[in-house]
Write a protein that holds these residues in place. Structure first.
Motif, mmCIF file in Angstrom:
data_model
loop_
_atom_site.group_PDB
_atom_site.id
_atom_site.type_symbol
_atom_site.label_atom_id
_atom_site.label_comp_id
_atom_site.label_asym_id
_atom_site.label_seq_id
_atom_site.Cartn_x
_atom_site.Cartn_y
_atom_site.Cartn_z
ATOM 1 N N ALA A 162 19.787 33.013 1.790
ATOM 2 C CA ALA A 162 19.415 34.422 1.638
ATOM 3 C C ALA A 162 18.215 34.773 2.519
ATOM 4 O O ALA A 162 18.146 35.855 3.106
ATOM 5 C CB ALA A 162 19.093 34.712 0.179
ATOM 6 N N ARG A 163 17.276 33.832 2.631
ATOM 7 C CA ARG A 163 16.082 34.088 3.459
ATOM 8 C C ARG A 163 16.499 34.316 4.917
ATOM 9 O O ARG A 163 16.045 35.264 5.562
ATOM 10 C CB ARG A 163 15.125 32.889 3.355
ATOM 11 N N ILE A 164 17.402 33.489 5.404
ATOM 12 C CA ILE A 164 17.825 33.634 6.809
ATOM 13 C C ILE A 164 18.649 34.919 6.963
ATOM 14 O O ILE A 164 18.487 35.664 7.939
ATOM 15 C CB ILE A 164 18.644 32.411 7.280
ATOM 16 N N ALA A 165 19.508 35.199 5.978
ATOM 17 C CA ALA A 165 20.344 36.407 6.066
ATOM 18 C C ALA A 165 19.476 37.667 6.087
ATOM 19 O O ALA A 165 19.784 38.639 6.803
ATOM 20 C CB ALA A 165 21.317 36.442 4.893
ATOM 21 N N GLN A 166 18.382 37.636 5.329
ATOM 22 C CA GLN A 166 17.490 38.800 5.337
ATOM 23 C C GLN A 166 16.833 38.982 6.701
ATOM 24 O O GLN A 166 16.592 40.106 7.139
ATOM 25 C CB GLN A 166 16.430 38.672 4.235
ATOM 26 N N ALA A 167 16.576 37.873 7.386
ATOM 27 C CA ALA A 167 16.017 37.973 8.742
ATOM 28 C C ALA A 167 17.019 38.624 9.692
ATOM 29 O O ALA A 167 16.635 39.191 10.717
ATOM 30 C CB ALA A 167 15.611 36.594 9.255
ATOM 31 N N LEU A 168 18.304 38.544 9.340
ATOM 32 C CA LEU A 168 19.341 39.204 10.157
ATOM 33 C C LEU A 168 19.534 40.653 9.717
ATOM 34 O O LEU A 168 20.433 41.339 10.200
ATOM 35 C CB LEU A 168 20.673 38.451 10.034
ATOM 36 N N GLY A 169 18.733 41.090 8.745
ATOM 37 C CA GLY A 169 18.805 42.494 8.301
ATOM 38 C C GLY A 169 19.729 42.718 7.119
ATOM 39 O O GLY A 169 20.053 43.853 6.782
ATOM 40 N N LYS A 171 20.976 42.690 3.081
ATOM 41 C CA LYS A 171 20.438 42.820 1.716
ATOM 42 C C LYS A 171 21.134 41.773 0.840
ATOM 43 O O LYS A 171 22.284 41.416 1.103
ATOM 44 C CB LYS A 171 20.729 44.223 1.172
ATOM 45 N N ILE A 172 20.434 41.318 -0.183
ATOM 46 C CA ILE A 172 20.972 40.215 -0.991
ATOM 47 C C ILE A 172 21.194 40.640 -2.439
ATOM 48 O O ILE A 172 20.323 41.249 -3.072
ATOM 49 C CB ILE A 172 19.973 39.021 -1.010
ATOM 50 N N LEU A 173 22.383 40.304 -2.953
ATOM 51 C CA LEU A 173 22.635 40.342 -4.396
ATOM 52 C C LEU A 173 22.834 38.901 -4.829
ATOM 53 O O LEU A 173 23.659 38.189 -4.239
ATOM 54 C CB LEU A 173 23.894 41.152 -4.705
ATOM 55 N N ALA A 174 22.073 38.475 -5.824
ATOM 56 C CA ALA A 174 22.140 37.072 -6.242
ATOM 57 C C ALA A 174 22.704 36.983 -7.651
ATOM 58 O O ALA A 174 22.319 37.767 -8.526
ATOM 59 C CB ALA A 174 20.739 36.457 -6.200
ATOM 60 N N TYR A 175 23.605 36.008 -7.848
ATOM 61 C CA TYR A 175 24.125 35.751 -9.188
ATOM 62 C C TYR A 175 23.804 34.311 -9.549
ATOM 63 O O TYR A 175 24.081 33.393 -8.771
ATOM 64 C CB TYR A 175 25.645 35.978 -9.227
ATOM 65 N N ASP A 176 23.183 34.118 -10.700
ATOM 66 C CA ASP A 176 22.838 32.757 -11.114
ATOM 67 C C ASP A 176 22.844 32.699 -12.638
ATOM 68 O O ASP A 176 22.577 33.701 -13.319
ATOM 69 C CB ASP A 176 21.448 32.365 -10.586
ATOM 70 N N ALA A 177 23.147 31.520 -13.158
ATOM 71 C CA ALA A 177 23.143 31.343 -14.609
ATOM 72 C C ALA A 177 21.719 31.466 -15.160
ATOM 73 O O ALA A 177 21.525 31.817 -16.324
ATOM 74 C CB ALA A 177 23.739 29.980 -14.943
ATOM 75 N N TYR A 178 20.720 31.144 -14.322
ATOM 76 C CA TYR A 178 19.315 31.257 -14.740
ATOM 77 C C TYR A 178 18.605 32.153 -13.741
ATOM 78 O O TYR A 178 18.628 31.877 -12.541
ATOM 79 C CB TYR A 178 18.635 29.873 -14.764
ATOM 80 N N GLN A 179 17.969 33.205 -14.235
ATOM 81 C CA GLN A 179 17.333 34.154 -13.309
ATOM 82 C C GLN A 179 15.816 33.953 -13.291
ATOM 83 O O GLN A 179 15.203 33.769 -14.334
ATOM 84 C CB GLN A 179 17.657 35.579 -13.734
ATOM 85 N N ARG A 180 15.259 33.962 -12.069
ATOM 86 C CA ARG A 180 13.797 33.907 -11.925
ATOM 87 C C ARG A 180 13.385 35.186 -11.217
ATOM 88 O O ARG A 180 13.459 35.290 -9.986
ATOM 89 C CB ARG A 180 13.401 32.685 -11.088
ATOM 90 N N THR A 185 12.877 40.825 -4.454
ATOM 91 C CA THR A 185 12.060 41.585 -3.507
ATOM 92 C C THR A 185 12.778 42.903 -3.255
ATOM 93 O O THR A 185 13.827 43.172 -3.836
ATOM 94 C CB THR A 185 11.928 40.854 -2.157
ATOM 95 N N GLU A 186 12.223 43.695 -2.321
ATOM 96 C CA GLU A 186 12.844 44.976 -1.977
ATOM 97 C C GLU A 186 14.282 44.797 -1.493
ATOM 98 O O GLU A 186 15.143 45.629 -1.734
ATOM 99 C CB GLU A 186 12.008 45.609 -0.863
ATOM 100 N N THR A 187 14.550 43.661 -0.808
ATOM 101 C CA THR A 187 15.888 43.462 -0.220
ATOM 102 C C THR A 187 16.693 42.376 -0.923
ATOM 103 O O THR A 187 17.720 41.935 -0.425
ATOM 104 C CB THR A 187 15.759 43.090 1.275
ATOM 105 N N CYS A 188 16.227 41.948 -2.089
ATOM 106 C CA CYS A 188 16.920 40.850 -2.779
ATOM 107 C C CYS A 188 16.762 41.034 -4.281
ATOM 108 O O CYS A 188 15.638 41.064 -4.789
ATOM 109 C CB CYS A 188 16.285 39.523 -2.332
ATOM 110 N N ARG A 189 17.894 41.191 -4.986
ATOM 111 C CA ARG A 189 17.795 41.302 -6.452
ATOM 112 C C ARG A 189 18.978 40.597 -7.104
ATOM 113 O O ARG A 189 20.005 40.362 -6.463
ATOM 114 C CB ARG A 189 17.732 42.766 -6.881
ATOM 115 N N TYR A 190 18.792 40.255 -8.366
ATOM 116 C CA TYR A 190 19.870 39.654 -9.140
ATOM 117 C C TYR A 190 20.897 40.719 -9.520
ATOM 118 O O TYR A 190 20.577 41.909 -9.630
ATOM 119 C CB TYR A 190 19.327 39.018 -10.425
#
Ligand code: NAD
Length: 310
Positions: A162-169, A171-180, A185-190
């Motif tokens: 996700a960090r590298i993908a954000q450098a390419l511009g 946005k990230i949607l993350a799915y995980d069994a455990y959320q931290r 961030t502004e461009t990354c959320r669960y």
């Protein structure tokens, strides 16, 4: 007595086994067939495996084993429950290849977006370009900036991808069994899985293979995805129902897929993905830069040292 069942993946001659040699009588087999496992480890104290399965049946017979080192992050090849019952410690190696595997996921994604290999092959065939048949009509290019990447399994490798993908511009949607939530961030959320499926232009798999994740990409989940979605898997093959992905690739519902892992490895020639359009398949190599392999070896030796020191 230390036995390595399948050293071939680690040892094309460019890394050292020295640290393990210091700790015991080391035997490194290149590969071990299932029917050879028992004979090779029945008197061993320590067994290392990369891809050779260690089943309950084998472990129950090999009563001298005290420690199993999995030379990998995913440890689904060892029957850990059986090992626990028998009092055998099992250690995997969680972080040796985070950078390499994330880099490979991005490489697969960029290849789906740019078809560098195909275009290079065109040029080598003498086909630079012509007005009626530019090779990019057959292999169209895709820009990633502004698009959304859905990351299923937001652990070490998922976060690095996700960090590298954000450098390419992206946005990230993350799915995980455990959320931290501190990772948002502004461009990354669960997101819940359904929202991720519906909104992502690219979906990349980085969760372990568990009963709860097996077949997470299937007919039903694919139906919820955007038309033309790109799917990346360098985690574990059985996360995808390959027949369903083949059908979705051939119908065009899924625009492209790139996988480093398949349901049965080495791949069987009747694997459904071999009949699919727009698919890239690599032979489970994401983890394998020399730097990662040496790190893997050093951590494997450290794990055994910790075990021996109690
Ligand atoms: P990790 O443990 O740091 O991350 C895995 C994440 O998945 C965790 O955040 C966990 O909470 C999450 N997860 C667990 N169950 C889940 C579920 N049911 N639904 C959604 N998320 C769930 O592991 P990692 O180091 O990031 O490695 C991820 C996987 O990558 C490994 O399990 C392994 O299968 C694979 N891998 C592949 C290669 C290769 O060469 N292709 C190399 C190393 C690792």
């Amino acid at each position: 007595k230390i036995v390595v069942l399948d050293g071939y993946t680690l040892n094309p001659g460019d890394i050292s086994w020295e640290e393990l040699e210091k700790m015991g009588q080391l035997t490194v087999y290149d590969r071990t067939k299932p029917e050879e496992v028992l004979e090779r480890i029945k008197t061993a104290d320590v067994v290392y495996t990369n891809k050779t399965p260690l089943t309950k049946e084998v472990l129950e017979v090999c009563r001298s084993i005290k420690f199993i080192g999995v030379l990998a992050t995913g440890y689904n090849i060892v029957d850990v429950e059986a090992a626990k019952t028998l009092g055998i410690k099992v250690a995997n190696i969680p972080s040796y290849g985070t950078a390499a595997v994330a880099q490979f996921a991005i490489a697969l994604l960029l290849e789906l977006c740019h078809h560098v290999g195909e275009h290079s092959d065109c040029v080598k065939r003498g086909d630079w370009s012509s007005s009626k048949d530019w090779c990019f009509w057959n292999h169209p290019l895709t820009e990633l900036a502004g698009k959304t990447m859905g990351v299923i399994g937001f652990g070490r490798i998922g976060q690095e991808t996700a960090r590298i993908a954000q450098a390419l511009g992206m946005k990230i949607l993350a799915y995980d069994a455990y959320q931290r939530t501190e990772l948002e961030t502004e461009t990354c959320r669960y997101a819940e899985l359904d929202e991720l499926l519906v909104r992502s232009d690219v979906i990349t798999l980085h969760c372990p293979l568990f009963p709860s994740t097996k077949g997470i990409i299937n007919k039903e989940t694919i139906a919820k995805m955007k038309d033309g979605v790109l799917i990346i898997n360098d985690s574990r093959g059985p996360l995808i129902v390959e027949e369903d992905l083949r059908d979705a690739l051939n119908s065009g519902k899924v625009g492209g897929a790139a996988v480093d892992v398949v349901s049965t490895e080495p791949i069987r020639m009747d694997n459904p993905l071999l009949e699919a359009k727009n698919v890239i398949i690599t032979p489970h190599i994401a983890w394998a830069p020399r730097e990662s392999r040496q790190r893997l070896m050093n951590i494997a030796a450290d794990n055994l040292k910790c075990f021996l020191e109690g």
